[in-house]
Design a protein around this motif. Structure first.
Motif, short mmCIF file in Angstrom:
data_model
loop_
_atom_site.label_atom_id
_atom_site.label_comp_id
_atom_site.label_asym_id
_atom_site.label_seq_id
_atom_site.Cartn_x
_atom_site.Cartn_y
_atom_site.Cartn_z
N VAL A 118 0.90 -1.17 -0.06
CA VAL A 118 -0.06 -0.02 -0.07
C VAL A 118 1.02 1.34 0.08
O VAL A 118 0.54 2.34 -0.65
N CYS A 119 2.03 1.29 0.69
CA CYS A 119 2.88 2.53 0.85
C CYS A 119 3.35 2.68 -0.69
O CYS A 119 3.67 3.80 -0.79
N ALA A 126 2.25 1.82 -3.57
CA ALA A 126 1.43 2.32 -4.44
C ALA A 126 0.87 3.74 -4.16
O ALA A 126 0.89 4.44 -5.02
N VAL A 127 0.88 4.15 -2.97
CA VAL A 127 0.72 5.31 -2.74
C VAL A 127 1.80 6.37 -2.94
O VAL A 127 1.64 7.59 -3.76
N ALA A 128 3.01 5.79 -2.91
CA ALA A 128 4.24 6.82 -3.44
C ALA A 128 3.99 6.81 -4.98
O ALA A 128 4.29 7.68 -5.49
N ALA A 158 1.70 6.79 -6.96
CA ALA A 158 0.62 7.49 -7.36
C ALA A 158 0.89 8.88 -7.14
O ALA A 158 0.77 9.98 -7.68
N GLY A 159 1.73 9.33 -5.85
CA GLY A 159 1.99 10.75 -5.44
C GLY A 159 2.98 11.18 -6.45
O GLY A 159 3.14 12.26 -6.91
N ALA A 171 5.19 12.11 -1.51
CA ALA A 171 5.08 10.89 -1.92
C ALA A 171 6.14 9.98 -1.60
O ALA A 171 6.11 8.89 -1.50
N PRO A 218 6.13 7.62 2.26
CA PRO A 218 5.96 6.16 2.65
C PRO A 218 7.03 5.22 1.98
O PRO A 218 7.09 4.26 3.00
#
Length: 151
Positions: free
Chosen positions: A6-7, A9-11, A13-14, A37, A40
């Protein structure tokens, strides 16, 4: 394992949002988004995410948080009670109040100009000229105002 995914994926996307922002020529904002970004990924690499995930699913950790909350509640309660009571006993507060009253001059509320503060009448040995005025007459209206206000 899921937390790390999840971290990541968040990075990703950011960083994508930062690239689009940079394409629109808003470079300062893009740099700021990229910095957020990358946080994470840094947390995953340092192991903080694994520790947090292990802590979140540990009953002992939650019990520890409960004990810390109870300790904080006790500190806050005792602080509030201490502030309300002043932190002293009733006898100590009474003694402090009486000492404070004694420190103030007992005649402080009385007017500061009493009978002894008036200048004595000057003896008039020589007659005055007709054009001269008495200095006492000049200040008689001021004295009346001061007496009216108790000064």
């Amino acid at each position: 394992m899921i937390a790390e995914t999840v971290c990541a994926a968040v990075a990703a996307a950011g960083l994508g949002v930062a690239a689009i922002t940079a394409y629109r020529k808003r470079f300062l904002r893009a740099a700021r988004i990229a910095a957020y970004a990358l946080v994470p990924i840094g947390l995953v690499m340092t192991g903080v995410v694994a520790w947090a995930a292990d802590t979140a699913f540990s009953p002992a950790a939650w019990a520890g948080f409960g004990v810390l909350g109870a300790a904080w509640a006790l500190f806050a309660t005792t602080r509030a009670v201490e502030r309300r009571s002043g932190g002293t006993t009733r006898k100590e507060r009474k003694a402090a109040r009486s000492a404070q009253r004694e420190a103030i001059a007992p005649a402080a509320s009385a007017p500061s100009l009493g009978q002894g503060a008036r200048p004595a009448a000057r003896p008039t040995s020589a007659p005055r000229a007709a054009g001269s005025t008495d200095s006492g007459d000049d200040f008689s209206d001021i004295e009346a105002i001061l007496k009216k206000h108790g000064i």
